[in-house]
Design a protein around this motif. Structure first.
Motif, short mmCIF file in Angstrom:
data_model
loop_
_atom_site.label_atom_id
_atom_site.label_comp_id
_atom_site.label_asym_id
_atom_site.label_seq_id
_atom_site.Cartn_x
_atom_site.Cartn_y
_atom_site.Cartn_z
N GLN A 48 0.82 -1.21 0.00
CA GLN A 48 0.00 0.00 0.00
C GLN A 48 0.85 1.27 0.00
O GLN A 48 0.60 2.19 -0.77
CB GLN A 48 -0.97 0.01 1.18
N SER A 49 1.89 1.32 0.83
CA SER A 49 2.69 2.54 0.90
C SER A 49 3.46 2.78 -0.40
O SER A 49 3.55 3.93 -0.87
CB SER A 49 3.65 2.51 2.09
N LEU A 50 3.99 1.73 -1.02
CA LEU A 50 4.67 1.90 -2.30
C LEU A 50 3.68 2.29 -3.40
O LEU A 50 3.97 3.15 -4.24
CB LEU A 50 5.43 0.64 -2.68
N SER A 51 2.50 1.68 -3.38
CA SER A 51 1.45 2.04 -4.35
C SER A 51 1.03 3.49 -4.19
O SER A 51 0.88 4.22 -5.18
CB SER A 51 0.23 1.13 -4.20
N ASP A 52 0.85 3.92 -2.94
CA ASP A 52 0.45 5.31 -2.68
C ASP A 52 1.51 6.29 -3.17
O ASP A 52 1.18 7.34 -3.74
CB ASP A 52 0.21 5.52 -1.18
N PHE A 53 2.79 5.97 -2.95
CA PHE A 53 3.89 6.81 -3.39
C PHE A 53 3.85 7.00 -4.91
O PHE A 53 3.94 8.12 -5.42
CB PHE A 53 5.22 6.19 -2.96
N LEU A 54 3.70 5.90 -5.64
CA LEU A 54 3.66 5.98 -7.10
C LEU A 54 2.38 6.65 -7.59
O LEU A 54 2.42 7.46 -8.53
CB LEU A 54 3.79 4.58 -7.70
N ALA A 55 1.25 6.35 -6.97
CA ALA A 55 -0.02 6.93 -7.38
C ALA A 55 -0.05 8.44 -7.17
O ALA A 55 -0.60 9.19 -8.00
CB ALA A 55 -1.17 6.27 -6.64
N ALA A 56 0.55 8.92 -6.09
CA ALA A 56 0.59 10.36 -5.81
C ALA A 56 1.31 11.13 -6.92
O ALA A 56 1.04 12.30 -7.16
CB ALA A 56 1.25 10.62 -4.47
N ARG A 57 2.22 10.45 -7.61
CA ARG A 57 2.98 11.05 -8.70
C ARG A 57 2.40 10.71 -10.07
O ARG A 57 2.94 11.06 -11.09
CB ARG A 57 4.44 10.59 -8.61
N GLN A 58 1.28 10.00 -10.05
CA GLN A 58 0.60 9.52 -11.25
C GLN A 58 1.50 8.62 -12.09
O GLN A 58 1.46 8.63 -13.32
CB GLN A 58 0.06 10.69 -12.08
N PHE A 59 2.31 7.80 -11.40
CA PHE A 59 3.20 6.85 -12.07
C PHE A 59 2.65 5.43 -12.06
O PHE A 59 3.00 4.63 -12.92
CB PHE A 59 4.57 6.81 -11.38
N LEU A 60 1.80 5.09 -11.09
CA LEU A 60 1.33 3.71 -10.94
C LEU A 60 0.40 3.34 -12.09
O LEU A 60 -0.54 4.07 -12.40
CB LEU A 60 0.59 3.54 -9.61
N ARG A 61 0.68 2.20 -12.72
CA ARG A 61 -0.13 1.73 -13.83
C ARG A 61 -0.92 0.47 -13.47
O ARG A 61 -2.04 0.30 -13.92
CB ARG A 61 0.74 1.44 -15.06
N ASP A 62 -0.33 -0.42 -12.67
CA ASP A 62 -1.02 -1.66 -12.32
C ASP A 62 -0.31 -2.33 -11.15
O ASP A 62 0.88 -2.09 -10.92
CB ASP A 62 -1.03 -2.60 -13.53
#
Length: 69
Positions: A48-62
């Motif tokens: 969750q914390s790694l996903s949140d970090f990437l999502a906050a930067r709009q980098f997370l894809r899947d």
């Protein structure tokens, strides 16, 4: 190091040595082509914390399960 666990995938979180259970697929659209995917590995505790970090930067894809090779 040798043995069965020598090449085991571990979590990408700083200092974590737990086994990877998830693959976080991401890219930085300012640097990478749209189809390019980089991979961070995550254990249960850091998914969750790694996903949140990437999502906050709009980098997370899947996020997919990690299947050891």
């Amino acid at each position: 190091m040798s043995g069965a666990g020598a090449d085991a995938a571990v979590c990408s979180a700083k200092g974590c040595q737990a086994p990877a259970r998830h693959e976080l697929l991401w890219n930085n659209p300012k640097l990478h082509t749209p189809e390019r995917r980089k991979v961070w590995l995550a254990c249960e505790d850091h998914r969750q914390s790694l996903s949140d970090f990437l999502a906050a930067r709009q980098f997370l894809r899947d996020v997919t399960p990690h299947v050891p090779a």
